[in-house]
Design a protein around this motif. Structure first.
Motif: not given
Length: 257
Positions: A78-85
Motif C-alpha cells: 500500500x502507498x505509505x501515509x506520511x504525517x505532517x510531522x
C-alpha cells in the motif's frame, strides 16, 4: 509488451523493466492517482501493466525501500501515509544536510560550477518556477525534482545528492493530495529556483544557503497551515480517493528522475 526499449533498439532486460515499473508507479503516486493507504497486490499491478510478477515484485520492493510503499506479506502493498510531522522531519533533515554541504564548500573555498554546467540546471529552474507561479503541479513536480537532483550532482557527492532526492520525493508524495485539493495551490508553491541558480553561479555559498533556507521555511509554514486547517479525508485530494486507472503496459521513455 514491446520487445525493445523506445528509441534505442536495446532489448528490455528484467532490470530495465523493473526500473520502468518503479518509475511508472512513482509517477502514479506523485500525480495523486495512487492515494495514501491505497492497497494493491503484485498480481494486480502485473495484470495492469501486462508483465510477469517477478519484475513487479522487485519494483515494489525497491519503492518500499525508498519509503514510498508499505509491504504486508498477507495483504500485498500500500502507498505509505506520511504525517505532517514526517513532512516536517524531511524538511528539517534536508535543511541540515544542505547547510552542512555549503558550509563545507565555504570552508574549502570551492569554486562554483561553470556556467556551461549550470545551463541545464537553469532551464529546469525556469520551468519549475514558471509552473509553481501558475500552480501547475503536473509540470512542477517533475521539473522541481530534476532541478534539485541536477544541482545536487554539481555541488555535492553522489550519496548526499541521492539522499536529498529521496527526501524530496517523499515530501512531494505527502504534499500532492493536499495541494491538489487546494483551490489556490500557487500560494503555497515555492518558486525561488532561479534565485538559487543565480547564487550558485556567482559562487556565493551564503546566498545559496539563504535561498534554500527560505524554501524550507516556506515548506514549514505550509505544514503549520495544514495543522490549523482541515485535512482531506483519508488522505485523498482532488481525485476523491478514486482507484488509480489501470494502464495497459509500462510506458516507455519515462521522464528523467
Amino acid at each position: 509488451m514491446p520487445g525493445n526499449a523506445s528509441g534505442g533498439g536495446t532489448a528490455v532486460t528484467r532490470s530495465t523493466l523493473r526500473q520502468q515499473i518503479a518509475d511508472a508507479l512513482r509517477d502514479e503516486v506523485l500525480a495523486g492517482r495512487l492515494q495514501p493507504g491505497q492497497e494493491f497486490t503484485v498480481r494486480q499491478i502485473a495484470d495492469q501493466y501486462g508483465v510477469s510478477a517477478t519484475p513487479v515484485r522487485e519494483a515494489l520492493v525497491d519503492l518500499s525501500a525508498q519509503g514510498l510503499l508499505d509491504s504486508d506479506q498477507h495483504r500485498g502493498f500500500k502507498v505509505h501515509r506520511f504525517s505532517v510531522d514526517d513532512y516536517r522531519t524531511m524538511v528539517e533533515a534536508r535543511s541540515m544536510v544542505v547547510d552542512g554541504v555549503f558550509r563545507q564548500r565555504t570552508e574549502r573555498c570551492s569554486a562554483a560550477p561553470s556556467a556551461q554546467a549550470l545551463l541545464s540546471v537553469r532551464r529546469r529552474a525556469e520551468e519549475a518556477a514558471r509552473a509553481a507561479r501558475a500552480g501547475d503541479l503536473d509540470i512542477l513536480i517533475g521539473y522541481d525534482l530534476r532541478f534539485w537532483r541536477e544541482l545536487g550532482a554539481l555541488v555535492t557527492n553522489h550519496y548526499i545528492s541521492e539522499f536529498l532526492h529521496r527526501l524530496r520525493v517523499q515530501a512531494w508524495v505527502f504534499a500532492v493530495p493536499y495541494l491538489r485539493s487546494d483551490p489556490a495551490p500557487a500560494e503555497w508553491l515555492w518558486s525561488g529556483h532561479e534565485k538559487v541558480v543565480d547564487a550558485v553561479t556567482h559562487g556565493d555559498a551564503e546566498a545559496v544557503r539563504a535561498e534554500i533556507h527560505a524554501c524550507n521555511a516556506h515548506a514549514l509554514a505550509w505544514a503549520d497551515r495544514l495543522e490549523r486547517g482541515p485535512a482531506p479525508a483519508d488522505g485523498s485530494g482532488a481525485a476523491g480517493g478514486r482507484p488509480a486507472p489501470a494502464p495497459a503496459r509500462v510506458p516507455h521513455g519515462r521522464r528523467e528522475r
